[in-house]
Scaffold this active site. Structure first.
Site, PDB file in Angstrom:
ATOM      1  N   LYS A 112       0.820  -1.220   0.000  1.00  0.00           N
ATOM      2  CA  LYS A 112       0.000   0.000   0.000  1.00  0.00           C
ATOM      3  C   LYS A 112       0.852   1.268   0.000  1.00  0.00           C
ATOM      4  O   LYS A 112       0.430   2.294  -0.526  1.00  0.00           O
ATOM      5  CB  LYS A 112      -0.964   0.010   1.197  1.00  0.00           C
ATOM      6  CG  LYS A 112      -2.002  -1.098   1.084  1.00  0.00           C
ATOM      7  CD  LYS A 112      -3.364  -0.663   1.583  1.00  0.00           C
ATOM      8  CE  LYS A 112      -4.452  -1.514   0.941  1.00  0.00           C
ATOM      9  NZ  LYS A 112      -5.233  -2.309   1.817  1.00  0.00           N
ATOM     10  N   LYS A 195      -5.891  -9.815  -6.139  1.00  0.00           N
ATOM     11  CA  LYS A 195      -7.154 -10.138  -5.446  1.00  0.00           C
ATOM     12  C   LYS A 195      -8.246  -9.121  -5.779  1.00  0.00           C
ATOM     13  O   LYS A 195      -7.962  -7.961  -6.071  1.00  0.00           O
ATOM     14  CB  LYS A 195      -6.915 -10.277  -3.937  1.00  0.00           C
ATOM     15  CG  LYS A 195      -6.759  -8.986  -3.193  1.00  0.00           C
ATOM     16  CD  LYS A 195      -6.965  -9.161  -1.691  1.00  0.00           C
ATOM     17  CE  LYS A 195      -7.183  -7.793  -1.073  1.00  0.00           C
ATOM     18  NZ  LYS A 195      -8.020  -7.712   0.061  1.00  0.00           N
ATOM     19  N   LYS A 198     -11.800  -3.522  -3.264  1.00  0.00           N
ATOM     20  CA  LYS A 198     -12.587  -2.302  -3.407  1.00  0.00           C
ATOM     21  C   LYS A 198     -11.779  -1.215  -4.102  1.00  0.00           C
ATOM     22  O   LYS A 198     -12.338  -0.319  -4.713  1.00  0.00           O
ATOM     23  CB  LYS A 198     -13.002  -1.759  -2.039  1.00  0.00           C
ATOM     24  CG  LYS A 198     -13.863  -2.685  -1.223  1.00  0.00           C
ATOM     25  CD  LYS A 198     -14.433  -1.936  -0.019  1.00  0.00           C
ATOM     26  CE  LYS A 198     -14.621  -2.841   1.164  1.00  0.00           C
ATOM     27  NZ  LYS A 198     -13.409  -2.934   1.992  1.00  0.00           N
TER      28      LYS A 198
HETATM   29  P1  ADP Z   1     -10.763  -4.724   0.527  1.00  0.00           P
HETATM   30  O1  ADP Z   1      -9.407  -5.366   0.457  1.00  0.00           O
HETATM   31  O2  ADP Z   1     -11.614  -5.048  -0.627  1.00  0.00           O
HETATM   32  O3  ADP Z   1     -10.715  -3.262   0.837  1.00  0.00           O
HETATM   33  P2  ADP Z   1     -11.205  -5.239   3.349  1.00  0.00           P
HETATM   34  O4  ADP Z   1      -9.757  -4.954   3.521  1.00  0.00           O
HETATM   35  O5  ADP Z   1     -12.152  -4.325   3.995  1.00  0.00           O
HETATM   36  O6  ADP Z   1     -11.502  -5.387   1.797  1.00  0.00           O
HETATM   37  O7  ADP Z   1     -11.506  -6.752   3.822  1.00  0.00           O
HETATM   38  C1  ADP Z   1     -12.585  -7.158   4.633  1.00  0.00           C
HETATM   39  C2  ADP Z   1     -12.628  -8.666   4.735  1.00  0.00           C
HETATM   40  O8  ADP Z   1     -12.820  -9.238   3.445  1.00  0.00           O
HETATM   41  C3  ADP Z   1     -11.338  -9.300   5.277  1.00  0.00           C
HETATM   42  O9  ADP Z   1     -11.666 -10.433   6.072  1.00  0.00           O
HETATM   43  C4  ADP Z   1     -10.616  -9.748   4.031  1.00  0.00           C
HETATM   44  O10 ADP Z   1      -9.746 -10.841   4.270  1.00  0.00           O
HETATM   45  C5  ADP Z   1     -11.783 -10.159   3.160  1.00  0.00           C
HETATM   46  N1  ADP Z   1     -11.437 -10.018   1.741  1.00  0.00           N
HETATM   47  C6  ADP Z   1     -11.153  -8.863   1.091  1.00  0.00           C
HETATM   48  N2  ADP Z   1     -10.897  -9.100  -0.206  1.00  0.00           N
HETATM   49  C7  ADP Z   1     -11.016 -10.445  -0.379  1.00  0.00           C
HETATM   50  C8  ADP Z   1     -10.886 -11.312  -1.496  1.00  0.00           C
HETATM   51  N3  ADP Z   1     -10.582 -10.839  -2.691  1.00  0.00           N
HETATM   52  N4  ADP Z   1     -11.079 -12.636  -1.306  1.00  0.00           N
HETATM   53  C9  ADP Z   1     -11.415 -13.129  -0.090  1.00  0.00           C
HETATM   54  N5  ADP Z   1     -11.561 -12.370   1.009  1.00  0.00           N
HETATM   55  C10 ADP Z   1     -11.361 -11.037   0.878  1.00  0.00           C
END
Ligand code: ADP
Ligand code: TRP
Length: 333
Positions: A112, A195, A198
């Site tokens: 990041k 992955k 958002k």
């Molecule tokens: P993002 O990375 O999309 O901003 P967050 O960091 O808020 O999402 O993650 C919230 C939850 O969702 C965490 O438990 C994270 O491990 C899970 N998560 C986020 N992206 C994925 C993904 N692509 N596959 C599986 N789990 C995910």
């Protein structure tokens, strides 16, 4: 006794990765736990938000998603991290017992922060310490998350161990990561090596829970695949990350083993598979999006949910912070 805690950052449209990697598992786990706390981690969102004008709306949307996915308020509390000041208090205490060397290993900071690490904010660096505080403030025992959070949870376990050793008392249980199912890492629909997230600039990279049937069908039709037919076994998809991802998503949504999905479509190309995947998503994801829209139209109800959640979370937090102060040797009132 299980006490579950987990969270999602309110940084944008909640997506299929959040649902399959995390929230869907919370829904099934909440029934066997003594207590469950589902947090909307808005303080964590600050670490990567250039602008904050949609923070409140995103916070409501995550609360709506938790409810729409099936979080049961008789079993669990839903609250915003910023409504419980003790998260940052405990985070400070932990930052005084966490060696810099532990934080220097965190890969998410490296990703990041990008090339210009000196310009990254202190909050991004301290992010995993705040996450440890989120978990340990409630003496949580089980933390259901996606695979990308493994390293942060290891750190939370190390911090709990360091605190217990330094101040005695075995105050904190060592939290267990729960990384469950075959979609613990849902990948981008445009690139099977990154992955679903958002923050990806391409909307076509992710399925959002509020996508309607048409948007969803278009995204799946455009999802990157290859020219090879589907094989008989999932292990034969080695080296085909986009195909693996779609099969995994299908398997999880249909509650099937990935091998069984391959057998169902063996020899076929991706067009009929994608059509069935769209049908499956219309049946499983679109109803969640519809419910989210209904909940989002009633902010008064969502406010009440967050108020009740904050009350319960603060109650636990205040009592545990007294234990922490006592253990450290501060004055506990
Ligand atoms: P993002 O990375 O999309 O901003 P967050 O960091 O808020 O999402 O993650 C919230 C939850 O969702 C965490 O438990 C994270 O491990 C899970 N998560 C986020 N992206 C994925 C993904 N692509 N596959 C599986 N789990 C995910
Ligand atoms: N760091 C997590 C993520 O990016 C979100 C999070 C913050 C979290 N605090 C938490 C997850 C506590 C589980 C428990 O996905």
């Amino acid at each position: 006794m299980q006490r579950i805690l987990s969270g999602v950052r309110p940084t944008g449209g909640i997506h299929l990765g959040n649902y399959l990697g995390a929230i869907r598992n919370w829904v099934s786990m909440q029934h066997q736990a003594q207590e469950s706390l589902f947090c909307i981690v808005d303080m964590h969102a600050l670490t990567t938000l250039g602008e904050t004008e949609s923070l409140a709306e995103n916070t409501y949307a995550i609360a709506a998603a938790y409810l729409a996915a099936g979080i049961d308020l008789n079993k669990a509390s839903i609250f915003a991290q910023s409504h419980v000041a003790a998260h940052t208090e405990l985070s400070w205490i932990f930052s005084c017992i966490t060696p810099l060397g532990w934080l220097n290993r965190m890969t998410q900071f490296k990703e990041k922060a990008g090339k210009h690490k000196d310009l990254a904010c202190l909050g991004l660096y301290a992010y995993p310490v705040l996450m440890a505080a989120d978990i340990l403030l409630y003496k949580a025992t089980h933390v259901p998350v996606g695979d990308d959070q493994k390293q942060h949870l290891e750190l939370a376990r190390d911090i709990a161990g360091a605190f217990n050793r330094r101040f005695g008392d075995d105050l904190f249980p060592i939290p267990e990561p729960m990384i469950l199912g075959s979609a613990t890492r849902v990948m981008s629909l445009r690139d099977g090596s990154s992955k679903m997230s958002k923050s990806d600039i391409s909307e076509y990279s992710r399925i959002e829970l509020m996508d309607n049937a048409d948007a969803l069908a278009l995204k799946i039709r455009k999802a990157r695949t290859d020219m090879e037919p589907l094989p008989e076994k999932f292990s034969d998809l080695e080296g085909r990350p986009e195909a693996q991802n779609l099969v995994n998503i299908y398997a999880t949504l249909a509650n099937m083993a990935p091998d069984a999905v391959c057998q169902q479509f063996v020899g076929s190309n991706f067009a009929p598979f994608k059509q069935q995947l769209v049908d499956l998503m219309v049946a499983t994801i679109v109803p969640i999006g519809d419910k989210m829209r209904q909940y989002l139209a009633d902010k008064v109800m969502l406010q009440k949910v967050l108020t009740a959640g904050a009350r319960r979370a603060n109650e636990l937090a205040q009592s545990h912070m007294q234990d922490v102060r006592r253990a450290i040797g501060m004055v506990a009132l």
